[in-house]
Scaffold this active site. Structure first.
Site, PDB file in Angstrom:
ATOM      1  N   ASP A   1      -6.901   1.688   0.019  1.00  0.00           N
ATOM      2  CA  ASP A   1      -5.741   1.011   0.599  1.00  0.00           C
ATOM      3  C   ASP A   1      -5.445  -0.282  -0.255  1.00  0.00           C
ATOM      4  OD1 ASP A   1      -5.590   2.724   2.249  1.00  0.00           O
ATOM      5  OD2 ASP A   1      -6.176   1.547   3.925  1.00  0.00           O
TER       6      ASP A   1
ATOM      7  N   ASP B   1       0.921   3.763  -3.174  1.00  0.00           N
ATOM      8  CA  ASP B   1       0.322   5.190  -2.754  1.00  0.00           C
ATOM      9  C   ASP B   1       1.737   6.008  -3.616  1.00  0.00           C
ATOM     10  OD1 ASP B   1      -0.890   7.485  -1.810  1.00  0.00           O
ATOM     11  OD2 ASP B   1       0.976   7.637  -0.457  1.00  0.00           O
TER      12      ASP B   1
ATOM     13  N   GLU C   1       0.854  -1.265   0.042  1.00  0.00           N
ATOM     14  CA  GLU C   1      -0.151  -0.011   0.012  1.00  0.00           C
ATOM     15  C   GLU C   1       0.738   1.281   0.062  1.00  0.00           C
ATOM     16  OE1 GLU C   1      -2.431   2.426   3.307  1.00  0.00           O
ATOM     17  OE2 GLU C   1      -2.396   0.170   3.538  1.00  0.00           O
TER      18      GLU C   1
ATOM     19  N   GLU D   1      -4.238   0.564  -3.881  1.00  0.00           N
ATOM     20  CA  GLU D   1      -2.860   0.979  -3.693  1.00  0.00           C
ATOM     21  C   GLU D   1      -2.039  -0.341  -3.631  1.00  0.00           C
ATOM     22  OE1 GLU D   1      -3.261   5.557  -1.805  1.00  0.00           O
ATOM     23  OE2 GLU D   1      -2.840   3.672  -0.616  1.00  0.00           O
TER      24      GLU D   1
END
Length: 234
Positions: free
Chosen positions: A124, A55, A51, A127
């Site tokens: 989440d 991101d 995650e 990502e």
């Protein structure tokens, strides 16, 4: 962990949804393990590192596209455009559209409290999957996936300073007027919770159609949340 017979169909579903076949399926498998599952099952891995990586690369790829295709924008406009695409709500919508929620491995607590539909958890997961793709295949497949999702919106976005900085209610009103619709109508659906922690549920109708519902600690905040949701579907 769930038996392989239960996990493998989830992996295939995600691969089909994003259009990428993993060379190392273990990376995708980990991208679908929420920390609640790893905690309850005493499993050593979860998707949080992926995650974190996803991101970062997501922000980079979207920013790169904006700079290459929308260089007429100011830095502030570029920042607002990126934020409109790469935020919890927007990413959760993509994850929901791909069916990621049904593919996650969740602990019983998250499962019982509707974790599969929580925007933060879905964002989440999106990502994490992007991070897993990067680790498995490098930047090219990541660019291909994200270009398919975001390029058209970046290239065609109406990005005047006013439209990008205005609050969701204002933007929704402007969009309704642009289409010749009546002004959006906000309806109170529910008030809930004790007096010291009141929550309001507001629904917004545009052109007679309910397009969004929001929750907030005040009617104003709930209306803004409903307008933000409606902007995704108008």
């Amino acid at each position: 962990m769930s038996p392989r017979s239960e996990v493998e169909p989830r992996l295939r579903h995600v691969e089909e949804a994003i259009g990428y076949r993993f060379k190392n399926p273990a990376l995708l498998r980990r991208a679908l393990i929420h920390r609640s599952f790893s905690h309850e099952a005493d499993h050593p891995e979860n998707n949080e590192p992926f995650e974190f990586l996803g991101d970062a690369v997501l922000g980079f790829v979207v920013a790169d596209r904006i700079v290459r295709k929308r260089e007429e924008l100011s830095e502030g406009e570029m920042t607002r455009l990126r934020a409109s695409l790469v935020n919890t709500h927007a990413l959760a919508e993509e994850a929901r559209r791909f069916g990621f929620g049904e593919c996650l491995l969740l602990g019983k607590g998250e499962e019982n409290t509707g974790g599969r539909s929580k925007p933060s958890l879905l964002a989440d997961a999106f990502e994490a999957v992007i991070g897993a793709v990067l680790l498995d295949g490098g930047i090219r497949p990541v660019r291909r996936i994200l270009t398919r999702l975001f390029a058209d919106r970046i290239d065609k976005a109406r990005t005047t300073t006013r439209s990008m900085s205005a609050d969701p209610k204002t933007r929704l009103q402007e969009e309704a007027q642009r289409r010749g619709y009546d002004l959006p109508v906000y309806e109170l659906v529910e008030e809930r919770g004790p007096d010291h922690s009141r929550e309001f549920v507001i629904r917004v109708l545009v052109h007679g159609k309910a397009l969004g519902q929001g929750v907030g600690s005040s009617k104003k905040r709930a209306e803004q949340a409903a307008a933000k949701k409606a902007l995704q579907g108008i």
